[in-house]
Design an enzyme around this catalytic site. Structure first.
Site, mmCIF file in Angstrom:
data_model
loop_
_atom_site.group_PDB
_atom_site.id
_atom_site.type_symbol
_atom_site.label_atom_id
_atom_site.label_comp_id
_atom_site.label_asym_id
_atom_site.label_seq_id
_atom_site.Cartn_x
_atom_site.Cartn_y
_atom_site.Cartn_z
ATOM 1 N N HIS A 85 46.326 53.822 34.503
ATOM 2 C CA HIS A 85 45.881 52.476 34.884
ATOM 3 C C HIS A 85 45.017 52.565 36.126
ATOM 4 C CE1 HIS A 85 45.892 48.146 35.350
ATOM 5 N NE2 HIS A 85 46.036 48.356 36.643
ATOM 6 N N ASP A 164 54.678 37.397 33.061
ATOM 7 C CA ASP A 164 53.607 37.850 33.947
ATOM 8 C C ASP A 164 52.318 37.100 33.659
ATOM 9 O OD1 ASP A 164 52.064 39.691 35.736
ATOM 10 O OD2 ASP A 164 51.085 40.084 33.821
ATOM 11 N N ARG A 171 49.077 32.242 39.864
ATOM 12 C CA ARG A 171 48.640 32.860 41.121
ATOM 13 C C ARG A 171 47.151 32.650 41.337
ATOM 14 N NH1 ARG A 171 50.283 38.697 40.159
ATOM 15 N NH2 ARG A 171 49.086 39.072 42.053
ATOM 16 N N SER A 186 52.989 42.892 38.397
ATOM 17 C CA SER A 186 52.162 42.477 37.270
ATOM 18 C C SER A 186 51.645 43.690 36.493
ATOM 19 C CB SER A 186 50.996 41.635 37.809
ATOM 20 O OG SER A 186 50.135 41.255 36.774
ATOM 21 N N LYS A 190 53.365 45.184 32.575
ATOM 22 C CA LYS A 190 52.551 45.370 31.370
ATOM 23 C C LYS A 190 52.555 46.828 30.924
ATOM 24 C CE LYS A 190 49.307 43.035 33.407
ATOM 25 N NZ LYS A 190 48.250 42.118 33.887
#
Lengths: 445, 445
Positions: A85, A164, A171, A186, A190
């Site tokens: 990621h 989320d 947010r 968050s 995921k």
């Protein structure tokens, strides 16, 4: 009574107290059931933004967001499933290159990606510039494709971490986005839902990154690694610089194009360096190399022997895409207009505002200004010069492609302002600055 | 764009920035129009709770909440209109006594009061224990009655500061109540809407008050005075102790009863001291005395000559009430049950938990546990002993009145726990500790 409990949870965080896992579970479960209204959640999120969450609280929050939806079980797929990621940047197309490399090396890569956001591109948008490519597989098909190819590339489905998804949307409209524990929760909720066994993180910092400073990026990386390890997943984070775009191409098809260059043995040095470090680490975590260094060697071999490029072809075909432009990338239908931005003076490129360059790409059509906008796959930017390069007055520093000719003047100005030319050769920003592991040790000896 | 602006306002306060009056106006106006959802307002309120508002911001917030509704213009009523506001406590019935005193001295008192909240009683509920008394006058009638009697006693109408009303309800469910600038804005927007020229504030501190410490009470008083003076209203604040109930009676009719005692020349010392200080200050601010001391003398004279008691009779009759029990208070229909709480040991009363005593009153029927509850006017508590009093084991310290006999055992225990008996004579807490004016000077020489 129920409402009272939620108020007392908000009050506790407001007063810098530490929430128990049960309290966090109650909050998220009630929110998922619509028993906590958005106005209570947003007050809680602001209290968290300002007063923080400790490691245990962040892990509990991640767990509850994760379990608000489906958590994939990939245990019947052999091998250690590893994903990567990135926190997002400009020109960051490493996923497109490393995913086929790592899969070609025998490590399954279950990759659920996102779309472009603001100045930062998204893997899904880039993949969709390949004609026919389908990122919208359901979770059953996701598992099938991964089993068959050790690779799958899809977008987030409704089943993945729905709490989320709702909290992120909230947010966004309540000025509570840039909170390290909330960002970490968050991301990790995921990623953990994908069914991974291990994770490599590329946390970017600098003017084109979400985290502007190395210090903030380090704090985020430490949180991400801490949460991953808390869930029993080997997690390694790297800090990489986003003081200028990564590689030379920005834009959806252009980034696929540059990725194909890399998979065909070419490509720019900075992009290759980051990509092979990440892929090498993934290969090592996946058990297909004895060290990160050996992983990097295997990664380079998968490029050199063509197996990684073949893996990209295979997955494109499996996910309904055409390989026509993978094989003949220069045949891709071009944008209607192109124009150059020239150096205003002799000298060296001393700085680049990667954020502004990303936003210039958006203006050209490569990104969205609102959720409803469509992406133009052919729009984008090629950097002819990067930090440290010598330039002569009038020489092209940036080349732009767009179907919105009317944007040319303003984008030219944006880019002229985004590239600083100085008289003396600058120091080139270090590309990879830190490695973050649970115990602080390097992942290799 | 609009939504973006609100997010940037929230972000600014989140990051400890100072909002301009225009920004605060935009926020409150958009909120009043339902163009800002509650979830954005609650995030803003939490940011304010944690990061505060400076004097200018608090004044701007007050101004916008004030102008969200009707601001009364009492300029065609002769005289300087003066009101008093107390932050609430247990046994605080000063409004019932001072309003007729001040009006009897020629100073118009336009008083819009609230209902009981938790452990703390409310003037409206007390007035309604007088049979027939109507607190629900519309604003036209409010002006008429004030003009006729120099006194009017009503509840908040829908037209008064509606933005405050909505924000207060939101604060209650988002743990953002106990914020000094938000409390100050809420109080002052309502008071300024009444059409006053000057205001006296009784800010209570101690275990039975909203502000637990003298320091917090001082900060609140300074905010309130600062806002009042910013709006051109002479504003004087006193800090008074709520370490034990004020006076001896708690409960709706019981507090009217004790007020009548005071207006008839009796009543307990502590209650008289606070009342005459507040009324004397109001009379001085209203221009009917040359100093606070002279105001206090005039206040005492209005009791001694019966004019204050007559004023109470007049206003009760004008607002549809019966004066039967004003004249014969002992004839008031009693509660069905009464019981005593006795001292468990010999000694002195060394402390009283005014909050617990207030909550015991609620259990007896004198307050509401939820908004839907009705008040029992006859329920309540008479304190036979207060801090410093000598007691013998078995002697009555508290007498209770209720129509809920089933509550007797638990209330007896609450009250036993709420009164501390020690072996040595304690120091009696100072009743009036601080005077707060704009420039910090005493309001008299």
């Amino acid at each position: 009574m129920k409402s009272q409990n939620i108020v007392s949870l908000i009050r506790k965080k407001r007063d810098r107290g530490t929430l128990t896992p049960d309290e966090i579970r109650y909050l998220i479960q009630q929110y998922s059931k619509d028993a906590v209204p958005d106005y209570q959640m947003s007050a809680f999120l602001m209290a968290v933004f300002l007063n923080g969450l400790n490691d245990d609280e962040a892990a509990a929050l991640t767990r509850e967001m994760l379990h608000s939806g489906t958590v994939l079980d990939l245990s019947d797929i052999p091998g250690t499933k590893v994903d990567k990621h990135s926190t997002g940047g400009v020109g960051d197309k490493t996923s497109l290159i490393l995913a086929p490399i790592v899969a070609a090396c025998g490590v399954p890569v279950p990759m659920i990606s996102g779309r472009g956001l603001g100045h930062s591109g998204g893997t899904l948008d880039k993949l969709e510039s390949i004609p026919g490519f389908n990122v919208n597989l359901d979770l059953k098909r996701y598992v099938e494709v991964l089993k068959k190819h050790k690779l799958v590339l899809i977008g987030q489905t409704e089943e993945i971490a729905p709490a989320d998804k709702r909290m992120y949307a909230l947010r966004d409209v309540t000025a509570t986005v840039e909170s390290i524990p909330l960002i970490a929760g968050s991301i990790m909720s995921k990623k953990l839902a994908e069914g991974i066994d291990a994770l490599v993180l590329d946390v970017k910092f600098g003017n084109g990154a979400f985290m502007k400073t190395r210090e903030d990026a380090l704090r985020l990386a430490q949180r991400l690694v801490s949460i991953g390890e808390e869930f029993g997943k080997r997690t390694i984070g790297y800090l990489t610089s986003m003081e200028q775009p990564l590689g030379n191409m920005i834009g959806n098809w252009l980034e696929v194009y540059e990725s194909i260059e890399c998979l065909n043995g070419g490509g720019p040095e900075d992009l290759l360096e980051v990509t092979h470090l990440l892929s090498g680490t993934m290969i090592w975590l996946g058990g297909e190399a004895g060290s990160v260094e050996e992983g990097i060697e295997r990664s380079k071999t998968a490029v050199a022997d063509g197996s990684a490029m073949q893996k990209l072809r295979d997955i494109v075909l499996e996910q309904d895409g055409s390989t026509e432009f993978l094989d003949r990338p220069d045949d891709y239908p071009p944008a209607s207009h192109s124009f150059d931005v020239a150096a205003a003076s002799d000298g060296y490129v001393t700085a680049m505002d990667a954020y502004a360059i990303g936003m210039a790409g958006v203006e050209l059509g490569a990104g969205r200004k609102s959720k409803e906008d469509t992406i133009d796959p052919a729009a984008g930017i090629i950097l002819r010069k990067k930090i440290g390069d010598k330039v002569q007055q009038g020489e092209t520093i940036v080349r732009c492609f767009t179907n919105k000719e009317e944007q040319a003047d303003s984008v030219r100005q944006m880019l002229q302002d985004a590239v600083t030319i100085g008289s003396s050769r600058p120091e080139i920003p270090a590309l990879i600055t830190d490695t973050v592991t649970r115990d602080g040790a390097k992942p290799w000896s």
